[in-house]
Design an enzyme around this catalytic site. Structure first.
Site, PDB file in Angstrom:
ATOM      1  N   PHE A 194       7.784  -6.167  11.600  1.00  0.00           N
ATOM      2  CA  PHE A 194       6.587  -6.035  10.773  1.00  0.00           C
ATOM      3  C   PHE A 194       6.897  -5.068   9.639  1.00  0.00           C
ATOM      4  O   PHE A 194       7.294  -3.927   9.887  1.00  0.00           O
ATOM      5  CB  PHE A 194       5.388  -5.516  11.579  1.00  0.00           C
ATOM      6  CG  PHE A 194       4.129  -5.479  10.749  1.00  0.00           C
ATOM      7  CD1 PHE A 194       3.381  -6.624  10.552  1.00  0.00           C
ATOM      8  CD2 PHE A 194       3.713  -4.311  10.132  1.00  0.00           C
ATOM      9  CE1 PHE A 194       2.240  -6.618   9.743  1.00  0.00           C
ATOM     10  CE2 PHE A 194       2.578  -4.281   9.339  1.00  0.00           C
ATOM     11  CZ  PHE A 194       1.834  -5.447   9.147  1.00  0.00           C
TER      12      PHE A 194
ATOM     13  N   ASP B 132      13.306   0.531   8.290  1.00  0.00           N
ATOM     14  CA  ASP B 132      11.869   0.730   8.139  1.00  0.00           C
ATOM     15  C   ASP B 132      11.423   1.676   9.251  1.00  0.00           C
ATOM     16  O   ASP B 132      11.290   1.285  10.406  1.00  0.00           O
ATOM     17  CB  ASP B 132      11.161  -0.631   8.237  1.00  0.00           C
ATOM     18  CG  ASP B 132       9.645  -0.513   8.135  1.00  0.00           C
ATOM     19  OD1 ASP B 132       9.112   0.605   8.290  1.00  0.00           O
ATOM     20  OD2 ASP B 132       8.992  -1.553   7.925  1.00  0.00           O
TER      21      ASP B 132
ATOM     22  N   LYS C  37       3.012   6.352   7.381  1.00  0.00           N
ATOM     23  CA  LYS C  37       2.120   6.791   8.458  1.00  0.00           C
ATOM     24  C   LYS C  37       2.051   8.314   8.673  1.00  0.00           C
ATOM     25  O   LYS C  37       1.130   8.967   8.213  1.00  0.00           O
ATOM     26  CB  LYS C  37       2.519   6.082   9.737  1.00  0.00           C
ATOM     27  CG  LYS C  37       2.222   4.555   9.666  1.00  0.00           C
ATOM     28  CD  LYS C  37       2.464   3.912  10.983  1.00  0.00           C
ATOM     29  CE  LYS C  37       2.187   2.412  10.995  1.00  0.00           C
ATOM     30  NZ  LYS C  37       0.781   2.057  11.120  1.00  0.00           N
TER      31      LYS C  37
HETATM   32  C1  LIG Z   1       7.217  -0.671  10.706  1.00  0.00           C
HETATM   33  C2  LIG Z   1       6.105  -0.838   9.732  1.00  0.00           C
HETATM   34  N1  LIG Z   1       6.374  -1.104   8.450  1.00  0.00           N
HETATM   35  C3  LIG Z   1       5.409  -1.229   7.533  1.00  0.00           C
HETATM   36  C4  LIG Z   1       4.079  -1.127   7.896  1.00  0.00           C
HETATM   37  C5  LIG Z   1       3.007  -1.288   6.850  1.00  0.00           C
HETATM   38  O1  LIG Z   1       2.460  -0.055   6.556  1.00  0.00           O
HETATM   39  P1  LIG Z   1       1.055   0.034   5.769  1.00  0.00           P
HETATM   40  O2  LIG Z   1       0.022  -0.532   6.659  1.00  0.00           O
HETATM   41  O3  LIG Z   1       0.899   1.504   5.499  1.00  0.00           O
HETATM   42  O4  LIG Z   1       1.230  -0.757   4.520  1.00  0.00           O
HETATM   43  C6  LIG Z   1       3.741  -0.849   9.221  1.00  0.00           C
HETATM   44  C7  LIG Z   1       2.331  -0.755   9.641  1.00  0.00           C
HETATM   45  O5  LIG Z   1       1.995  -0.836  10.789  1.00  0.00           O
HETATM   46  C8  LIG Z   1       4.781  -0.710  10.169  1.00  0.00           C
HETATM   47  O6  LIG Z   1       4.521  -0.450  11.462  1.00  0.00           O
END
Ligand SMILES: Cc1ncc(COP(=O)(O)O)c(C=O)c1O
Length: 404
Positions: A144, A229, A259
């Site tokens: 994700f 990520d 986050k």
């Molecule tokens: C691993 C990862 N990357 C990217 C995102 C996307 O982040 P945002 O919701 O701040 O755009 C998330 C959100 O849960 C995530 O867990």
């Protein structure tokens, strides 16, 4: 203030009429938080073991962060990135030091935007190194990376793609944890590999031992960037500062964060080292709010507290205690995760959404990360008493549901 001026029913009615229906809301509205506790419109206390989806890593209303934000709000909230501000370069230097140095940071407002930056810089870097055809990004099934069109294309969950075709081209997916599959796909058109050290939204699936090491070697051999990520795993959540630090010797080229960085104040970051850190040139990327004084001040306060409290060390110890307690509960078939990013796989006949809903009714906030697994991402400063209280609530809920 413990009660809101509007009741839950009034808020639900306003939400239903005026907010886009993209979330299937649970029937609670939170109005206040303190540490691991949340309070709803009726003043009822809940134990927050989701942390705003791994975001409020220092708990709610942390005094040092609250004071810093309040002070900054009275000093300077925002100034355009056409000018320097006195906080952003300091924050970039702090992050670079934590990530091992030789890197540069671009600030964003969210995790998706941090990944957008990573993808754009990977394309520029790929073109600079290998010509116009080197623009493909390899990512993993189950991953994700966000909800913008491009980060959705990077996300390895085809069912999420269906409604939004056509998505931007240039993304391919391979099985997570399978280095041979990655080797087979990593051709000269690939500019970068994008992975999570632990797939969070994918169900809290840690990379298998040796996988990131093998991917690092492949990326070196084939001149592709290794982009991690760490939006969910970064900044102490896994018991180390970064999830990749569980893979000995692995140094990524690009790391994205969000986050936990602002403990709830929206801020994200894309860090890149070496050539990758200068791949994007003036006017090729920008963000109005990214790294503005308010967000940068919050993040600096967060890092101060994390360092002073040894948040990663505390997460490692609390994570061990949580995992052991969960494994001993009725109806829990398996526990997985790293540090304080933990999932409890439920046994046959148990529905994770129903269990998480019953937990909410009983005063514990967790979520169903898959139809059969609960996710726990509490504050990294969670106490042993809070851990024990949470597992006691879950035990009661599970005993009831196993019995029915
Ligand atoms: C691993 C990862 N990357 C990217 C995102 C996307 O982040 P945002 O919701 O701040 O755009 C998330 C959100 O849960 C995530 O867990």
């Amino acid at each position: 203030m413990t009660t809101a001026t509007l009741t839950l029913a009034e808020l639900q009615a306003l939400d239903a009429e005026h907010v886009m229906p993209t979330y299937a809301r649970l029937p609670v509205a939170f109005v206040r938080g303190e540490g691991s506790a949340l309070f709803d419109t009726a003043g009822r206390r809940y134990l927050d073991f989701l942390g705003g989806l791994a975001t409020t890593s220092l708990g709610h209303a942390h005094p040092a962060v609250a004071d810093a934000v309040a002070d900054q709000a009275q000093t300077l909230l925002h100034v355009s990135n056409l000018y320097l501000n006195d906080l952003q370069p300091r924050l970039a230097a702090r992050l670079d030091r934590l990530l091992g140095g030789d890197g540069r940071v671009f600030f964003t407002n969210s995790g998706a935007e941090a990944n957008e930056c990573a993808i754009k810089l990977a394309r520029r870097h790929g073109q600079q190194q290998g010509g116009p055809e080197r623009f493909h990004v390899l990512a993993a099934y189950g991953s994700f990376h966000g909800r913008t069109l491009t980060t959705l294309a990077a996300t390895g969950q085809p069912q999420k793609h269906e409604a939004f075709q056509p998505l931007p081209p240039g993304f391919r997916h391979v099985a997570f944890g399978d280095a041979d599959a990655l080797a087979a796909a990593l051709d000269e058109r690939v500019c970068a590999v994008l992975l999570e050290p632990v797939q969070g939204e994918g169900g809290v699936q840690p990379a298998p031992p040796g996988y990131l090491e093998a991917v690092r070697t492949l990326c070196d051999e084939r001149e592709a960037l290794l982009m991690l990520d760490e939006v969910q795993t970064g900044l102490g959540r896994t018991g180390r500062w970064f999830g990749f630090q569980h893979a000995p010797g692995v140094r990524p080229d690009v790391v994205t964060l969000a986050k936990a960085l602002g403990n709830g104040v929206p801020i994200g970051a894309c860090w890149a080292r070496g050539d990758a850190g200068t791949a994007l040139r003036p006017s090729e990327h920008a963000s109005t709010f990214g790294g503005q004084p308010l967000a940068a001040r919050a993040a600096l306060a967060v890092l101060d507290v994390m360092e002073a409290e040894d948040a990663p060390g505390r997460a490692a110890r609390a994570g061990d205690r949580l995992a052991a307690a969960l494994a001993a509960l009725p109806g829990v078939a398996a526990v997985r995760g790293v540090g304080l990013l933990v999932a409890a796989e439920l046994g046959p006949g148990l529905d994770a959404a129903a269990v998480s809903r019953a937990c909410l009714d009983a005063g514990l906030v967790v979520n169903a990360v898959t139809p059969t697994a609960l996710r726990f991402a509490p504050s990294l400063l969670v106490t042993d008493d809070e851990l024990d209280e949470a597992t006691a609530i879950l035990r009661r809920v599970l005993e009831e549901q196993v019995g029915t």
